[in-house]
Each structure stands twice: as C-alpha cells, then as structure tokens.
Design an enzyme around this catalytic site. Structure first.
Site, PDB file in Angstrom:
ATOM      1  N   SER A 113       0.836  -1.199   0.000  1.00 28.79           N
ATOM      2  CA  SER A 113       0.000   0.000   0.000  1.00 28.79           C
ATOM      3  C   SER A 113       0.872   1.250   0.000  1.00 28.79           C
ATOM      4  O   SER A 113       2.020   1.233   0.473  1.00 28.79           O
ATOM      5  CB  SER A 113      -0.978   0.028   1.194  1.00 28.79           C
ATOM      6  OG  SER A 113      -1.071   1.289   1.792  1.00 28.79           O
ATOM      7  N   TYR A 142      -1.021   2.534  11.154  1.00 32.72           N
ATOM      8  CA  TYR A 142      -1.193   1.779   9.904  1.00 32.72           C
ATOM      9  C   TYR A 142       0.028   2.005   9.009  1.00 32.72           C
ATOM     10  O   TYR A 142       0.613   1.051   8.484  1.00 32.72           O
ATOM     11  CB  TYR A 142      -2.475   2.223   9.193  1.00 32.72           C
ATOM     12  CG  TYR A 142      -2.779   1.456   7.928  1.00 32.72           C
ATOM     13  CD1 TYR A 142      -3.173   0.124   7.970  1.00 32.72           C
ATOM     14  CD2 TYR A 142      -2.679   2.066   6.674  1.00 32.72           C
ATOM     15  CE1 TYR A 142      -3.456  -0.584   6.816  1.00 32.72           C
ATOM     16  CE2 TYR A 142      -2.964   1.365   5.512  1.00 32.72           C
ATOM     17  CZ  TYR A 142      -3.348   0.040   5.591  1.00 32.72           C
ATOM     18  OH  TYR A 142      -3.620  -0.651   4.435  1.00 32.72           O
TER      19      TYR A 142
END
Length: 230
Positions: free
Chosen positions: A137, A150
């Site tokens: 990501s 995250y």
C-alpha cells in the site's frame, strides 16, 4: 503433488479474492487463507478452477501459521507463490488509537507477513524458484493523517520487503511489492462513506496489474509497482 500452489492471505474479499481468481484461472491450486471461513468459502465459489483449499488462520500467530503451512506442504507440496495480502487498518489520530488497535495492525500487517514468508523461504531457496508478492500500500511510502500506526506497520512491511530483495538477489526467487492507494472494498466499511469509496480503484483492476507485473519472465524482475487513484 504436481499442482502449482499459490497461497493468498486475506483471501476472503477484495484484492485477495480477486488475486485468487487470477491464479485459479492460471491453473494454480489456490490456498485461501483468512480469519473467517464463510468469507473464504464465498471466494471459493467464484474461482474458475475448483482446485482450492481453505484454511482459517490468524496470521499474527506464529504457531497457527506454522501449522497451516506444514499442512499445505504435506498435502499439496511446496508453495510456488505466496501473496502477503492480509491487512487491517484502524484510522484515528495517533493519541486516540487504542492499545488493541495498535497490536492488531502491527501483528497482522507486519508480523503476519513475516511469519508467512518465513515458512516458505527454506523450500524456495532449496528449489531456487518461487514468488513472494507483498501487498504493501502507498501507506508504506508516505505518512498520512489518522494513519500513523497503519503507516508504521506498512513502512515495516516495506523494510522487510526491501531486505528480502537484498537477501535473495543471488537467487531466482522473485520478490514483488505492490504499493497501491485506496480500493473500493469492504476494508473501508464503517470508515468511509460510499460517496467516497465509489471513487476508489477497483480491486479487479489492481489484481490485473499485480498479476501481470509479478509474472516471472526471463532476464527481468519487476521489484515494485506504485498504483494511485487519479
């Protein structure tokens, strides 16, 4: 035992399910890994090739991961492709994140990737072949508001990925990293409104890009691809 074996974590929905269909279509025996068995069964129903196995597993548990991969090796043979796709995200200002949320993201996104990869490295090195596909990501490339931990987990995953590239550079093992922005999947349920998610990327498109770029070709290695919304 002659089957090509692809193991996909987080295969119950979204990108994991889309990639499972890609590998299934290419004749792989697909091992669907995830926490929720009924979601894995839903993915299995969409596979074009009915050669698959379902494993309910918490990848943050080294013991559970070791048991599942031992089962796969014993019954299906060595893993040819590992897709580290499972991920969880809790989005909140840094000081408001709960201890449980911090553990969940670090344990699944980072430790889970490490534990799964550790299980297949010895065999891949012995055979001098195989692919490790890390779904990182864009949160592994830049810090983002309300995504501190995250991003920390994904930066860690990126560090692991880049170190694997160095460790395996003298082998024929293929290591590929995908850095993509937000996709329109249930990952965002309860986090983003549908008015926002409708403008996000389609996981089928992402799966297509990853699958073709991660394919093994002579005399070249695509180490990473960055895919962003426009």
């Amino acid at each position: 035992m002659d089957n090509k074996v692809a193991v996909i974590t987080g295969a119950g929905s979204g990108l994991g399910a889309a990639l499972a269909r890609k590998y299934s279509n290419d004749g792989f025996h697909v091992c669907l890994l995830g926490r929720t068995e009924n979601k894995l069964e839903s993915t299995a129903k969409t596979l074009p090739n009915k050669s698959y196995s379902i494993f309910s597993v918490d990848i943050s548990s080294k013991k559970e991961v070791a048991n599942v991969f031992a089962n796969i090796k014993e019954n299906l043979g060595s893993v040819n492709v590992l897709v580290n796709n499972a991920g969880v995200g809790v989005f909140e200002l840094a000081e408001k994140l709960t201890e449980d949320a911090v553990h969940q993201m670090i344990d699944t996104n980072l430790k889970g990737t490490i534990f799964c990869t550790q299980e297949i490295l010895a065999d891949m090195k012995e055979q001098n072949s195989g692919s490790i596909i890390n779904i990182v990501s864009t949160a592994g490339l830049e810090g983002k508001e309300t995504e501190s931990v995250y991003c920390a987990s994904k930066f860690g995953m990126r560090g692991f990925h880049e170190s694997l590239l160095v460790e395996l550079e003298d082998t024929d093992i293929h290591v590929f990293g995908a850095y993509m922005g937000g996709m329109s999947t249930e990952f965002w349920d309860g986090i983003l409104d549908e008015s926002v998610t409708s403008g996000l990327m389609d996981p089928e498109d992402i799966a297509d890009i990853i699958y073709h770029n991660a394919s093994i070709r002579k005399h070249l290695n695509v180490e990473q691809v960055v895919i962003k919304n426009h």
